[in-house]
Scaffold this active site. Structure first.
Site, PDB file in Angstrom:
ATOM      1  N   ARG A   1      -0.287   6.363  17.189  1.00  0.00           N
ATOM      2  CA  ARG A   1      -0.454   7.348  16.119  1.00  0.00           C
ATOM      3  C   ARG A   1       0.064   8.741  16.458  1.00  0.00           C
ATOM      4  O   ARG A   1       0.656   9.398  15.608  1.00  0.00           O
ATOM      5  CB  ARG A   1      -1.920   7.421  15.691  1.00  0.00           C
ATOM      6  CG  ARG A   1      -2.484   6.124  15.104  1.00  0.00           C
ATOM      7  CD  ARG A   1      -1.481   5.308  14.372  1.00  0.00           C
ATOM      8  NE  ARG A   1      -2.051   4.182  13.644  1.00  0.00           N
ATOM      9  CZ  ARG A   1      -1.368   3.102  13.310  1.00  0.00           C
ATOM     10  NH1 ARG A   1      -0.077   3.021  13.647  1.00  0.00           N
ATOM     11  NH2 ARG A   1      -1.919   2.128  12.640  1.00  0.00           N
TER      12      ARG A   1
ATOM     13  N   ASP B   1      -7.741   5.754  11.995  1.00  0.00           N
ATOM     14  CA  ASP B   1      -6.363   6.230  11.931  1.00  0.00           C
ATOM     15  C   ASP B   1      -6.207   7.521  11.135  1.00  0.00           C
ATOM     16  O   ASP B   1      -5.354   8.355  11.446  1.00  0.00           O
ATOM     17  CB  ASP B   1      -5.446   5.141  11.355  1.00  0.00           C
ATOM     18  CG  ASP B   1      -5.053   4.115  12.399  1.00  0.00           C
ATOM     19  OD1 ASP B   1      -5.185   4.413  13.599  1.00  0.00           O
ATOM     20  OD2 ASP B   1      -4.606   3.022  12.016  1.00  0.00           O
TER      21      ASP B   1
ATOM     22  N   ASP C   1       0.817  -1.212   0.000  1.00  0.00           N
ATOM     23  CA  ASP C   1       0.000   0.000   0.000  1.00  0.00           C
ATOM     24  C   ASP C   1       0.850   1.261   0.000  1.00  0.00           C
ATOM     25  O   ASP C   1       0.635   2.171  -0.813  1.00  0.00           O
ATOM     26  CB  ASP C   1      -0.935   0.003   1.207  1.00  0.00           C
ATOM     27  CG  ASP C   1      -2.044  -1.028   1.088  1.00  0.00           C
ATOM     28  OD1 ASP C   1      -1.957  -1.908   0.217  1.00  0.00           O
ATOM     29  OD2 ASP C   1      -3.002  -0.972   1.885  1.00  0.00           O
TER      30      ASP C   1
ATOM     31  N   SER D   1      -6.358  -7.954   7.981  1.00  0.00           N
ATOM     32  CA  SER D   1      -5.380  -6.865   8.050  1.00  0.00           C
ATOM     33  C   SER D   1      -4.811  -6.785   9.454  1.00  0.00           C
ATOM     34  O   SER D   1      -5.535  -7.011  10.438  1.00  0.00           O
ATOM     35  CB  SER D   1      -6.055  -5.546   7.683  1.00  0.00           C
ATOM     36  OG  SER D   1      -5.178  -4.459   7.865  1.00  0.00           O
TER      37      SER D   1
END
Length: 405
Positions: free
Chosen positions: A99, A128, A17, A182
């Site tokens: 994050r 996110d 990605d 994922s």
């Protein structure tokens, strides 16, 4: 796309990605891309990400691979643990708490290299994107944010692979099929979601778990450990002093062995939908319960109960990406003040998926055997005082009862 971008800092893993995103940024915005790969203890070799960036034309001086493990645990995980934060009463916030650190470092790099934009690989459906971008804007209010998943027309894995092949981006064989789920990983946890996990009625398949043994297969004998705390932070395991990251890694090893820290959760995302995820937080689960154990004897009832009232709010702020908000910082000041005497040792039993506090001691303990004993307390507590205490608390109830009879 109308803005002119000269240089952008991309949060880059080296996977399919973000490799596609790197090339897409180069071709769509005609800009120079700076890559940033954070080592948060995800357990993967990160040098391939450096080589991938070089292969795709990123200048060597514009490839950043930073070891942030100690900062991650010391400045993000530990403050959160002091607050006993659990989102919706269960989730230890392993993805959420990573994050803000990534966003912070991205902004620092952007300033260092003179970039006018930052970019991430989060999709338009998840939390996110919110967490990254609230972090960016809090630290650099005028920064330009590029979120490819909200802009491009590559809406499937087939399209991503076709784009990669068209631009000579290597595609690993295991990426050509549809991924069964994922994952996201760091030193605190591994999360898995999507595909085989999307039906909340179906049990999580065994092959999804990567950080813990099946509790049924864990050792038949329990293991006893001790954790030492100073001012709310764990500093030693079994008497051995360890750095924050090393301590969490050691607890992860113990948790893995005993099948500790699995969570199957249907949660409410900030963006409005419900999602089903499987979380493995072996060391964090042990640490959370140990911290609660030492607080049991060192925190006053009023302080402990106030913390319990505020912990869900604190957890929600982290989950929603508001780490850098004034309200989180205000709550942190309150939490940290409460931890001044949260020092001592907790003894725990680890056994087949369970963490059991079996002992705690502290030089600042508020527990008094002399007061609580069932034997003669030599006048430490006058039981006759309870009569007036009860009558005062009963007064309003008695008045109500007389009125309503």
């Amino acid at each position: 796309m109308t803005d002119t971008i000269d240089r952008v800092v991309l949060a880059f893993s080296g996977g399919l990605d973000t490799s596609v995103i790197l090339k897409w940024l180069q071709t769509t915005y005609r800009c120079e891309v700076v890559t940033f790969t954070a080592d948060l203890g995800q357990g993967e070799e990160l040098e391939p990400a450096r080589r991938k960036a070089e292969l795709m034309g990123v200048k060597q001086e514009h490839i950043f691979v930073d070891d942030l493990r100690e900062e991650f645990v010391r400045d993000y995980v530990f403050p959160m643990m002091r607050a006993n934060a659990l989102y919706e009463g269960l989730y230890l916030l392993g993805t959420s708490i990573a994050r803000p650190l990534i966003a912070k470092r991205q902004v620092e790099i952007a300033r260092q290299v003179g970039a006018d934009a930052v970019s991430h690989g989060a999709t338009g459906k998840g939390n996110d994107q919110v967490r990254f971008e609230l972090g960016y804007y809090a630290l650099a209010p005028d920064i330009k944010v590029i979120a490819p998943w909200r802009e491009w027309d590559l809406t499937s894995r087939t399209a991503l692979i076709a784009f990669a092949e068209a631009h000579q981006i290597p595609v690993p064989k295991d990426k050509r099929g549809e991924s069964p789920f994922s994952t996201d990983a760091n030193l605190l946890h591994t999360s898995s979601e999507g595909k085989v996990l999307e039906d909340p009625w179906e049990e999580v398949p065994d092959y999804v778990y990567s950080r813990t043994v099946n509790p049924e297969d864990a050792p038949d004998a329990p293991e006893i450990i001790t954790i030492d705390f100073e001012r709310g932070d764990a500093v030693a395991i079994n008497g051995e002093g360890l750095s924050p990251a090393s301590l969490l890694a050691k607890l992860n090893d113990l948790g893995r062995t005993h099948g500790i820290g699995r969570l199957d959760l249907v949660e409410n995302r900030f963006v409005g939908m419900k999602s089903r995820g499987m979380y493995e937080t072996p060391g964090g689960t042990i640490l959370h319960l140990a911290h609660r154990g030492i607080e049991q004897i060192t925190l006053d009832r009023g302080a402990a109960h106030l913390k319990d009232e505020l912990a869900p709010r604190y957890a929600e702020l982290i989950y929603n990406g508001l780490w850098f908000s004034p309200e989180r910082e205000m709550l942190q000041a309150l939490v940290d003040h409460s931890q001044q005497k949260v020092t001592g040792t907790v003894r725990l039993k680890l056994y087949k998926g369970g963490v059991h506090v079996i002992g705690r001691k502290s030089p600042y303990s508020l527990y008094s055997e002399k007061v609580v004993t069932f034997e003669d307390d030599a006048g430490a507590y006058d039981q006759r005082d309870a009569e007036g205490f009860i009558k005062l608390n009963a007064l309003r109830l008695r008045l109500l009862g007389r009125r309503d009879c």
